[in-house]
Design an enzyme around this catalytic site. Sequence first.
Site, PDB file in Angstrom:
ATOM      1  CB  ALA A 189      43.032  25.707  43.271  1.00 10.63           C
ATOM      2  CG  HIS A 249      48.547  22.846  51.411  1.00 13.25           C
ATOM      3  ND1 HIS A 249      49.037  21.776  52.113  1.00 13.25           N
ATOM      4  CD2 HIS A 249      48.355  22.413  50.141  1.00 13.25           C
ATOM      5  CE1 HIS A 249      49.134  20.735  51.308  1.00 13.25           C
ATOM      6  NE2 HIS A 249      48.729  21.092  50.114  1.00 13.25           N
ATOM      7  CB  SER A 299      50.832  26.937  45.135  1.00  7.54           C
ATOM      8  OG  SER A 299      50.749  25.838  46.007  1.00  7.54           O
TER       9      SER A 299
END
Length: 178
Positions: free
Chosen positions: A123, A67, A84
């Site tokens: 997120a 990540h 992402s």
Amino acid sequence: MDMVKVNSMDFGEFVDVFGNIVEKCPLIAAAVWSQRPFSGLEDLENHFFAFIDALPRSGQEGILRCHPDLAGRDLQQGTLTAESQREQSQAGLTSLDTDDRLRLQQLNAQYRERFGFPFVLAARLSDRATVPRELARRLQCQPESELRTALGEVKKISHLRLTDLLGAHSHSARVELP
């Protein structure tokens, strides 16, 4: 995409479509393909999660290391995966001012130093104000507890990504298995 389509995918197509459900870990999708047929989203998701849970600690930490840092170097250099990039953008992390970005970089470095892997957070379920607070809070956690928390965040991210791919069919269409 419905589960009939998912179950009919050949190996290459399945890995192409599901290879980034867990960030930069197409091996997981490759292993999960062998578990077909899937009865629905929850069944498919459970196979991804079971793979993660069955790994030794070093493998689980490896997944976390795949990540990117939130609002980190990959974002600045434009090298994030499409998923992402979208997730960090939705959380407002792509438009931080210089002070906020530097503060987050400092916290990310402290976290990585303490735990040996980057801070992982779903997120999309957060925002630009919450991320640094959560990062600072989790810096105080014990390593074993933080590993479990970070893997839980990986699973949240994976769930959201699977739901995105399967769309409206994810909750309603179930396939009867023999």
